[in-house]
Design an enzyme around this catalytic site. Sequence first.
Site, short mmCIF file in Angstrom:
data_model
loop_
_atom_site.label_atom_id
_atom_site.label_comp_id
_atom_site.label_asym_id
_atom_site.label_seq_id
_atom_site.Cartn_x
_atom_site.Cartn_y
_atom_site.Cartn_z
N LYS A 172 81.73 -8.66 -79.33
CA LYS A 172 80.56 -8.10 -78.75
C LYS A 172 81.38 -6.69 -78.65
O LYS A 172 82.04 -6.28 -77.66
CB LYS A 172 79.84 -8.56 -77.44
CG LYS A 172 78.46 -7.74 -77.18
CD LYS A 172 77.45 -7.82 -75.98
CE LYS A 172 76.37 -7.39 -76.32
NZ LYS A 172 75.21 -7.88 -75.40
N SER A 181 70.83 -8.41 -76.57
CA SER A 181 70.99 -7.24 -77.41
C SER A 181 72.14 -7.34 -78.37
O SER A 181 73.11 -6.87 -78.91
CB SER A 181 71.75 -5.99 -76.55
OG SER A 181 72.54 -7.34 -75.54
N SER A 235 70.69 -11.73 -73.59
CA SER A 235 70.95 -11.71 -74.90
C SER A 235 72.25 -12.44 -75.29
O SER A 235 72.37 -11.52 -76.36
CB SER A 235 72.22 -9.76 -74.33
OG SER A 235 70.99 -8.67 -74.43
N1 GLN Z 1 66.09 -7.40 -73.35
C1 GLN Z 1 66.60 -7.49 -72.61
C2 GLN Z 1 67.11 -5.71 -72.15
O1 GLN Z 1 66.26 -5.41 -73.18
C3 GLN Z 1 67.98 -8.35 -71.87
C4 GLN Z 1 69.44 -7.38 -72.46
C5 GLN Z 1 70.06 -8.13 -71.95
O2 GLN Z 1 70.66 -9.06 -71.61
N2 GLN Z 1 71.83 -7.53 -72.12
O3 GLN Z 1 67.38 -5.80 -70.87
#
Ligand code: GLN
Length: 489
Positions: free
Chosen positions: A82, A157, A181
């Site tokens: 990532k 994400s 995410s």
């Molecule tokens: N979707 C969640 C957010 O927008 C979690 C994102 C993540 O785990 N990095 O914060």
Amino acid sequence: MSELHKLTANQLKQEYKNGKTTPQGAMQALLERIEKIEPKVKAFAHLPERCLAKRCQAPLTQKIDRFEVPGTFLHGIPVAIKDNICVKDELTTCASKILEGFRPPYDATVIEKLRNAGAILFGKTNMDEFAFGSSCENSCYYPTRNPWDTARIPGGSSGGSAAAVAADEVTMALGSDTGGSIRQPASLCGVVGLKPTYGRVSRYGLIAFASSLDQIGPITKDVSDAALLMNVIAGHDERDTTSADVAVPDYIKSLTKNVKGLKIGIPKEYFIKGIDPEVKSAIEIAVKVLTDLGAICKEVSLPSTEYAVSVYYIIATAEASSNLARFDGVRYGYRHQGEASMIDMVANTRGDGFGAEAKRRIILGTFALSSGYYDAYYLKAQKVRTLIKRDFDEAFKKFDCIITPTSPTAAFKIGEKTSDPLSMYLSDIFTISANLAGIPAMSVPCGFTKDNLPIGMQILSKPFDEETIFRTAFTYEQNTQWHTRKPKL
Ligand code: GLN
């Protein structure tokens, strides 16, 4: 084996061992696959060709004979990373303009471990900017598409990592999980994703979003590969003060295919209004499969669940606003040009460099931490966070693990939620609590909707008890076929 791109890491290792192919061959197959598929999926922020460290190339053509020696578990296995994990001298941008051109001068601990294990670092995957999002649409590059239906989002994400694995563009990948995410994109793309216990995997070299919630973890084609990757990346690290000095078991040993007598809690608060009936029924069928295999599944209550999303969006934005203060145009990446004063340069760099969601979070977080509001928001949120953790402590007195849906719906259409941040935030309603409580949680494929979109089941357990998750997930996987389906691309 002609279709090397389809193989799991464990299968690929077997091919190497039998002398059927070499890492060079596997890499070639994946590069060809990427050439064909990547224009449709857009899983990568920075393609593998540019990320192949020279030092990896020498041994690639050699026959590998040291398979089971500790530290060489991933020899010749391509792993995508990532774009928020630092790889020395390689572009690491968090899919943000503000980190344009940034090449870290050091490796994250997980990268060091992958290199020592002989893995091939195979490209940087696309993501929501700074991991803010649930759809991969907040990338400064382009949205990634779901390999099962390219009109839909892959989740986020870590959507790039999940899509790359699901589309057979890479053998395995690393993601990061602050509120879901890793698990939510794994669920939406039909692959396996594990968020380890907070402190299990070093965060050194992970560009911070919310430091008390972030964890790096594996995204893989099956449960055995997740165990393999965890064996390499888990463990104490002095360079991360929140890393836990707790012995790491051999996760491969927990792949036992047996859930007889295992006590599984099914939290009633997770079967709420708004959950897609197809998701609900897939989970119910999965629970039945586990029950038939000898597990004892019973209802449990996690009463503070309803506060999780609100608590998360105060704590996560507060920590993010503080972590993102370091991006000022002086030290990293992008700098706006032409200003006479330093203050103007910083203001314009941040104004131009951050995307809309990053700005929204910085503003929300700064507000929650500001004097006069700190007690009302941040402190209160921390107290409720403790209540959420206590719910799990209580539940784990009676149960070995907990099962829930990973996401309330299957993958939604690109653009469907971009104008409504609140509905986007609700995509993580089932995953956020694990981060707030610091406990491990995995998403495993457990079915498909009528439209052929993957559905994921989430398995949670006590801190540092990833083994029970592996045992439950592996038993389930070995008795079902979901993980063997492939998207038609
Ligand atoms: N979707 C969640 C957010 O927008 C979690 C994102 C993540 O785990 N990095 O914060």
